[in-house]
Design a protein around this motif. Structure first.
Motif, short mmCIF file in Angstrom:
data_model
loop_
_atom_site.label_atom_id
_atom_site.label_comp_id
_atom_site.label_asym_id
_atom_site.label_seq_id
_atom_site.Cartn_x
_atom_site.Cartn_y
_atom_site.Cartn_z
N ALA A 43 21.64 -24.45 35.09
CA ALA A 43 22.70 -24.97 35.83
C ALA A 43 22.29 -26.18 36.73
N ARG A 44 21.11 -26.50 36.99
CA ARG A 44 20.44 -27.27 37.40
C ARG A 44 21.01 -28.77 36.88
N ALA A 45 20.98 -28.83 35.61
CA ALA A 45 21.30 -30.02 34.74
C ALA A 45 22.77 -30.19 34.72
N GLY A 46 23.57 -29.46 34.82
CA GLY A 46 25.01 -29.51 34.86
C GLY A 46 25.96 -28.21 35.04
N ALA A 47 26.84 -28.43 35.56
CA ALA A 47 27.82 -27.42 35.91
C ALA A 47 28.36 -26.56 34.69
N CYS A 48 28.30 -27.14 33.66
CA CYS A 48 28.59 -26.40 32.16
C CYS A 48 27.97 -25.09 32.15
N HIS A 49 26.70 -24.60 32.80
CA HIS A 49 26.10 -23.58 32.38
C HIS A 49 26.50 -22.47 33.49
N LEU A 50 27.37 -22.86 34.47
CA LEU A 50 27.69 -22.05 35.49
C LEU A 50 28.63 -20.67 34.86
N HIS A 51 29.35 -21.18 33.67
CA HIS A 51 30.01 -20.24 32.95
C HIS A 51 29.12 -18.95 32.42
N HIS A 52 28.00 -19.68 31.82
CA HIS A 52 27.06 -18.56 31.19
C HIS A 52 26.30 -17.74 32.47
N LEU A 53 26.26 -18.45 33.69
CA LEU A 53 25.81 -17.49 34.83
C LEU A 53 26.71 -16.52 35.19
N ILE A 54 28.17 -16.83 35.18
CA ILE A 54 29.08 -15.92 35.69
C ILE A 54 29.24 -14.72 34.65
N GLY A 55 28.98 -15.19 33.03
CA GLY A 55 29.32 -14.28 32.18
C GLY A 55 28.44 -13.24 32.32
N ALA A 56 27.01 -13.68 32.41
CA ALA A 56 25.76 -12.83 32.49
C ALA A 56 25.92 -11.99 33.95
N GLY A 57 26.38 -12.46 34.99
CA GLY A 57 26.65 -11.72 36.24
C GLY A 57 27.53 -10.50 35.86
N ALA A 58 28.58 -10.97 35.02
CA ALA A 58 29.88 -9.92 34.79
C ALA A 58 29.29 -8.87 33.83
N MET A 59 28.13 -9.20 32.80
CA MET A 59 27.44 -7.95 31.99
C MET A 59 26.67 -7.14 33.03
N VAL A 60 25.79 -7.88 33.63
CA VAL A 60 25.03 -7.05 34.68
C VAL A 60 26.04 -6.02 35.52
N HIS A 61 27.18 -6.47 36.03
CA HIS A 61 28.06 -5.60 36.80
C HIS A 61 28.59 -4.57 35.99
N MET A 62 28.88 -4.95 34.70
CA MET A 62 29.47 -3.63 33.85
C MET A 62 28.24 -2.68 33.63
N ALA A 63 27.23 -3.08 33.42
CA ALA A 63 26.12 -2.26 32.83
C ALA A 63 25.68 -1.42 34.41
N VAL A 64 25.76 -1.94 35.26
CA VAL A 64 25.48 -1.20 36.44
C VAL A 64 26.58 -0.24 36.89
N THR A 65 27.70 -0.48 36.35
CA THR A 65 28.76 0.21 36.75
C THR A 65 28.79 1.39 35.94
N MET A 66 28.48 1.09 34.32
CA MET A 66 28.37 2.29 33.34
C MET A 66 27.01 3.13 33.64
N ALA A 67 26.08 2.40 34.26
CA ALA A 67 24.94 3.50 34.68
C ALA A 67 25.40 4.36 35.77
N ALA A 68 26.08 3.79 36.74
CA ALA A 68 26.46 4.55 37.79
C ALA A 68 27.49 5.89 37.43
N SER A 69 28.65 5.50 36.48
CA SER A 69 29.16 6.47 36.16
C SER A 69 28.58 7.36 35.15
N ARG A 70 27.44 7.06 34.57
CA ARG A 70 26.72 8.25 33.76
C ARG A 70 25.86 9.13 34.61
N THR A 71 25.51 8.60 35.75
CA THR A 71 24.64 9.53 36.75
C THR A 71 25.65 10.38 37.51
N GLY A 72 26.76 10.45 37.30
CA GLY A 72 27.52 11.25 38.23
C GLY A 72 28.33 10.45 39.31
#
Length: 184
Positions: free
Chosen positions: A82-111
């Motif tokens: 993203a240092r090179a251009g704002a077009c990479h911010l969408h990929h950053l937000i998408g990766a963040g959303a995937m991390v969020h969903m994975a963490v949420t699923m891990a938390a729901s699995r552990t009770g």
């Protein structure tokens, strides 16, 4: 992902097909397009794995933290790019959303109750991500139609380098994200 099995399988098919097409786009002659297509292929296959209905397959306990780590690394790479251009911010937000969903699923699995943390900030984060992806779907959908004045008019541009095909991949994954986020 929690929800009806039929919509889960449709999301699996959409995301896996998008990931496979992005792998093919990696044959582009333009390095930046190859790099973006690789990140999008990872996102498509990761979303396909997350969308598999729980009734069909329950991943092992280590799968969600591993997914969070993989997408955290992809997010760091997108942040660096993203240092090179704002077009990479969408990929950053998408990766963040995937991390969020994975963490949420891990938390729901552990009770947990399906949300990680104290429960106050996660619905706000989920809602913010949902609003971003809805806006992205609307804007990208409007831009999807190729313009007649595009350089080369699509004639001398390789099929892997066509911007409307890359937008279609991102649009399909954003639509899948809009379907997946409310289930968190």
């Amino acid at each position: 992902m929690h929800g009806p099995a039929s919509s889960g399988w449709l999301l699996v098919a959409l995301c896996a097909a998008t990931g496979a097409y992005c792998l093919l786009r990696m044959r582009s002659r333009v390095e930046e397009q190859r790099r973006a297509a690789g990140g999008e292929a990872l996102m498509g296959f990761g979303m396909a794995a997350m969308a598999v209905p729980a009734a069909a397959f329950t991943p092992p306990a280590w799968a969600w933290p591993a997914g969070a780590a993989v997408f955290g690394a992809a997010g760091l790479q997108a942040l660096w790019a993203a240092r090179a251009g704002a077009c990479h911010l969408h990929h950053l937000i998408g990766a963040g959303a995937m991390v969020h969903m994975a963490v949420t699923m891990a938390a729901s699995r552990t009770g947990g109750h399906g949300h990680a943390g104290n429960g106050a900030d996660i619905p706000l984060l989920t809602g913010s991500l949902l609003l971003y992806f809805v806006a992205y779907v609307l804007v990208t959908g409007a831009r999807l139609v190729p313009v007649a004045g595009t350089p080369g008019g699509g004639r001398d541009v390789g099929w892997g380098d066509r911007p409307e095909l890359a937008r279609a991949c991102r649009l399909a994954m954003a639509i899948a994200m809009v379907a997946m986020l409310p289930t968190m």
